[in-house]
Design a protein around this motif. Sequence first.
Motif, PDB file in Angstrom:
ATOM      1  N   PRO A 249      75.479  43.382 114.689  1.00  0.00           N
ATOM      2  CA  PRO A 249      75.643  42.023 114.154  1.00  0.00           C
ATOM      3  C   PRO A 249      74.878  40.965 114.970  1.00  0.00           C
ATOM      4  N   THR A 250      74.833  41.134 116.294  1.00  0.00           N
ATOM      5  CA  THR A 250      74.066  40.188 117.116  1.00  0.00           C
ATOM      6  C   THR A 250      72.587  40.247 116.756  1.00  0.00           C
ATOM      7  N   ALA A 251      72.045  41.472 116.664  1.00  0.00           N
ATOM      8  CA  ALA A 251      70.622  41.622 116.339  1.00  0.00           C
ATOM      9  C   ALA A 251      70.322  41.001 114.974  1.00  0.00           C
ATOM     10  N   ALA A 252      71.226  41.213 114.016  1.00  0.00           N
ATOM     11  CA  ALA A 252      71.010  40.664 112.672  1.00  0.00           C
ATOM     12  C   ALA A 252      71.061  39.141 112.695  1.00  0.00           C
ATOM     13  N   GLU A 253      72.010  38.591 113.459  1.00  0.00           N
ATOM     14  CA  GLU A 253      72.142  37.128 113.532  1.00  0.00           C
ATOM     15  C   GLU A 253      70.917  36.506 114.224  1.00  0.00           C
ATOM     16  N   MET A 254      70.418  37.177 115.252  1.00  0.00           N
ATOM     17  CA  MET A 254      69.221  36.672 115.939  1.00  0.00           C
ATOM     18  C   MET A 254      68.023  36.683 114.993  1.00  0.00           C
ATOM     19  N   ALA A 255      67.881  37.742 114.227  1.00  0.00           N
ATOM     20  CA  ALA A 255      66.766  37.825 113.271  1.00  0.00           C
ATOM     21  C   ALA A 255      66.909  36.731 112.220  1.00  0.00           C
ATOM     22  N   ARG A 256      68.149  36.516 111.752  1.00  0.00           N
ATOM     23  CA  ARG A 256      68.398  35.491 110.737  1.00  0.00           C
ATOM     24  C   ARG A 256      68.000  34.101 111.251  1.00  0.00           C
ATOM     25  N   ARG A 257      68.187  33.886 112.552  1.00  0.00           N
ATOM     26  CA  ARG A 257      67.831  32.579 113.131  1.00  0.00           C
ATOM     27  C   ARG A 257      66.348  32.473 113.474  1.00  0.00           C
ATOM     28  N   GLY A 258      65.596  33.504 113.127  1.00  0.00           N
ATOM     29  CA  GLY A 258      64.157  33.445 113.397  1.00  0.00           C
ATOM     30  C   GLY A 258      63.798  33.716 114.839  1.00  0.00           C
ATOM     31  N   MET A 259      64.715  34.323 115.571  1.00  0.00           N
ATOM     32  CA  MET A 259      64.422  34.696 116.965  1.00  0.00           C
ATOM     33  C   MET A 259      64.838  36.136 117.214  1.00  0.00           C
ATOM     34  N   PRO A 260      64.183  37.078 116.503  1.00  0.00           N
ATOM     35  CA  PRO A 260      64.551  38.484 116.635  1.00  0.00           C
ATOM     36  C   PRO A 260      64.523  38.926 118.096  1.00  0.00           C
ATOM     37  N   PHE A 261      65.495  39.737 118.480  1.00  0.00           N
ATOM     38  CA  PHE A 261      65.580  40.192 119.867  1.00  0.00           C
ATOM     39  C   PHE A 261      64.842  41.509 120.028  1.00  0.00           C
ATOM     40  N   GLN A 262      63.860  41.493 120.925  1.00  0.00           N
ATOM     41  CA  GLN A 262      63.071  42.693 121.171  1.00  0.00           C
ATOM     42  C   GLN A 262      63.059  42.981 122.669  1.00  0.00           C
ATOM     43  N   GLY A 263      63.702  44.072 123.042  1.00  0.00           N
ATOM     44  CA  GLY A 263      63.808  44.397 124.460  1.00  0.00           C
ATOM     45  C   GLY A 263      65.090  45.167 124.681  1.00  0.00           C
ATOM     46  N   VAL A 264      65.616  45.085 125.903  1.00  0.00           N
ATOM     47  CA  VAL A 264      66.879  45.768 126.162  1.00  0.00           C
ATOM     48  C   VAL A 264      68.001  44.740 126.219  1.00  0.00           C
ATOM     49  N   LEU A 265      69.027  45.018 125.459  1.00  0.00           N
ATOM     50  CA  LEU A 265      70.216  44.187 125.476  1.00  0.00           C
ATOM     51  C   LEU A 265      71.215  44.892 126.392  1.00  0.00           C
ATOM     52  N   TYR A 266      71.684  44.145 127.371  1.00  0.00           N
ATOM     53  CA  TYR A 266      72.628  44.681 128.358  1.00  0.00           C
ATOM     54  C   TYR A 266      73.948  44.013 128.024  1.00  0.00           C
ATOM     55  N   ALA A 267      74.838  44.779 127.420  1.00  0.00           N
ATOM     56  CA  ALA A 267      76.123  44.224 127.014  1.00  0.00           C
ATOM     57  C   ALA A 267      77.152  44.521 128.093  1.00  0.00           C
ATOM     58  N   GLY A 268      77.689  43.459 128.706  1.00  0.00           N
ATOM     59  CA  GLY A 268      78.807  43.607 129.636  1.00  0.00           C
ATOM     60  C   GLY A 268      80.084  43.602 128.818  1.00  0.00           C
ATOM     61  N   LEU A 269      80.877  44.651 128.925  1.00  0.00           N
ATOM     62  CA  LEU A 269      82.030  44.819 128.039  1.00  0.00           C
ATOM     63  C   LEU A 269      83.328  44.878 128.829  1.00  0.00           C
ATOM     64  N   MET A 270      84.397  44.420 128.206  1.00  0.00           N
ATOM     65  CA  MET A 270      85.739  44.568 128.780  1.00  0.00           C
ATOM     66  C   MET A 270      86.514  45.508 127.852  1.00  0.00           C
ATOM     67  N   ILE A 271      87.071  46.565 128.440  1.00  0.00           N
ATOM     68  CA  ILE A 271      87.707  47.594 127.621  1.00  0.00           C
ATOM     69  C   ILE A 271      89.196  47.654 127.914  1.00  0.00           C
ATOM     70  N   LYS A 272      89.954  47.577 126.849  1.00  0.00           N
ATOM     71  CA  LYS A 272      91.401  47.648 127.005  1.00  0.00           C
ATOM     72  C   LYS A 272      92.002  48.235 125.735  1.00  0.00           C
ATOM     73  N   ASP A 273      92.938  49.148 125.905  1.00  0.00           N
ATOM     74  CA  ASP A 273      93.637  49.767 124.773  1.00  0.00           C
ATOM     75  C   ASP A 273      92.648  50.335 123.754  1.00  0.00           C
ATOM     76  N   GLY A 274      91.609  50.992 124.251  1.00  0.00           N
ATOM     77  CA  GLY A 274      90.666  51.661 123.349  1.00  0.00           C
ATOM     78  C   GLY A 274      89.796  50.729 122.526  1.00  0.00           C
TER      79      GLY A 274
END
Length: 418
Positions: A249-274
């Motif tokens: 969804p992030t990649a799609a939203e970036m493309a929709r805004r005319g700023m497609p993301f090309q590269g490595v996306l490093y997602a910092g995540l918080m995990i709880k209860d699966g």
Amino acid sequence: MNILILGGGGREHALAWAIRQNPKCDRLIVAPGNAGIANVAECADLNILSRAEVLEFAQENAIDFVVIGPEAPLAAGVSDALRDAGFLVFGPSQAAAQLEASKAFTKEICDACDAPTAAWARFTDATSARDYVTAQGAPIVVKADGLAAGKGVTVAETIDQAHQAIDAIFDGEFGEMSVVIEEFMEGEEASFFILCDGTDCLALGTAQDHKRVGDGDTGPNTGGMGAYSPAPVLTDALQDQVMAQIVRPTAAEMARRGMPFQGVLYAGLMIKDGRARLVEYNVRFGDPECQVLMMRLGGQILDLLLACAEGRLTGMSVNWADDHALTVVMAAQGYPGGYQKGSIIKGLDSLSETSFEMTFHAGTAAEDGQVIATGGRVLTCTGRGATLAEAHRRAYAQVDAIDWPQGFCRRDIGWRAL
Ligand code: AMP
Ligand code: GLY
């Protein structure tokens, strides 16, 4: 191919080491590089924040592919300058790099595509920010947005601490500021690295790092004192959830805004209860997370980075071995506070350099035939093995063979997974 890597840390040493293994790589230049990188590539003295200087260098050296390591040249628009001139580049545009440069931008993107993340609000004056915190209660997270981004995160245990953090931001030396206040998320943190070619996304790997300077996760935050890959907490099911609910969804939203993301996306995540929620994005490989990823990926990384830059990730896959890697950062005493530069590091010649053990240099220079420390984080001793325990043993064997009294490291990297 003639390949240019921008950067001079442990991340770029690992990238150079892995790219060098691919037969497509004929000539490899790293700017500015360091003493360790000089063993696997040519180093070039170049101001990597200058669009004009990088462009001229790429033209003069008939570069076929540029890989941008750190965030600063991305935020400075170096990738745009190169792409506009017709170069093939791995790394997002200046506009897309806002996913790291601006906390508020990322939160807006998450809202627009319904990606799970902490509830948030943004304020441009201290009084409304303080009132909001009082109403919400603690713990709560206060983040400076704008130019100080990355340095100004306070996880406040009390309302008082949060108020102090807000005052510091608005009284601060950063000029015009705004503040993002976030719900405190509990859980276990992990990092997920995804290649995006503007349209398609390919999960590259997972890692966990250790941000605190001291054993047992104590003391101040650092850029990272060690890391290991894979991160067991990021199960296949969770990776699928993150790809479906956050990354695509992030990649799609970036493309929709005319700023497609090309590269490595490093997602910092918080995990709880699966369930995973987004803490933040970075728009580059993590350091030292890159070292453990490259140790496991080897030469195939060049094919993946090329496919990403050329917009043909669809149909690509990552060949993972059933292995583990772990890296231990050796830092100069005093880091992340003040530290001395120029101390001599001995014992590096005795280390073997194989696909199972590599000491990547983060902040070193060669002087009079010796290697000296030039940074806070100086070496990243990296091991790979069939088990995390084996990788751990190989990494610490390197640490123990290095003779550098002015350095220190954490002795407990990987404790959570071991
Ligand atoms: P950031 O620069 O946004 O990654 O924040 C730095 C660190 O602060 C993260 O790696 C987390 O450990 C912590 N952090 C940031 N935001 C939150 C949040 N909303 N809830 C809990 N911890 C957070
Ligand atoms: N190790 C954390 C980072 O690269 O941001």
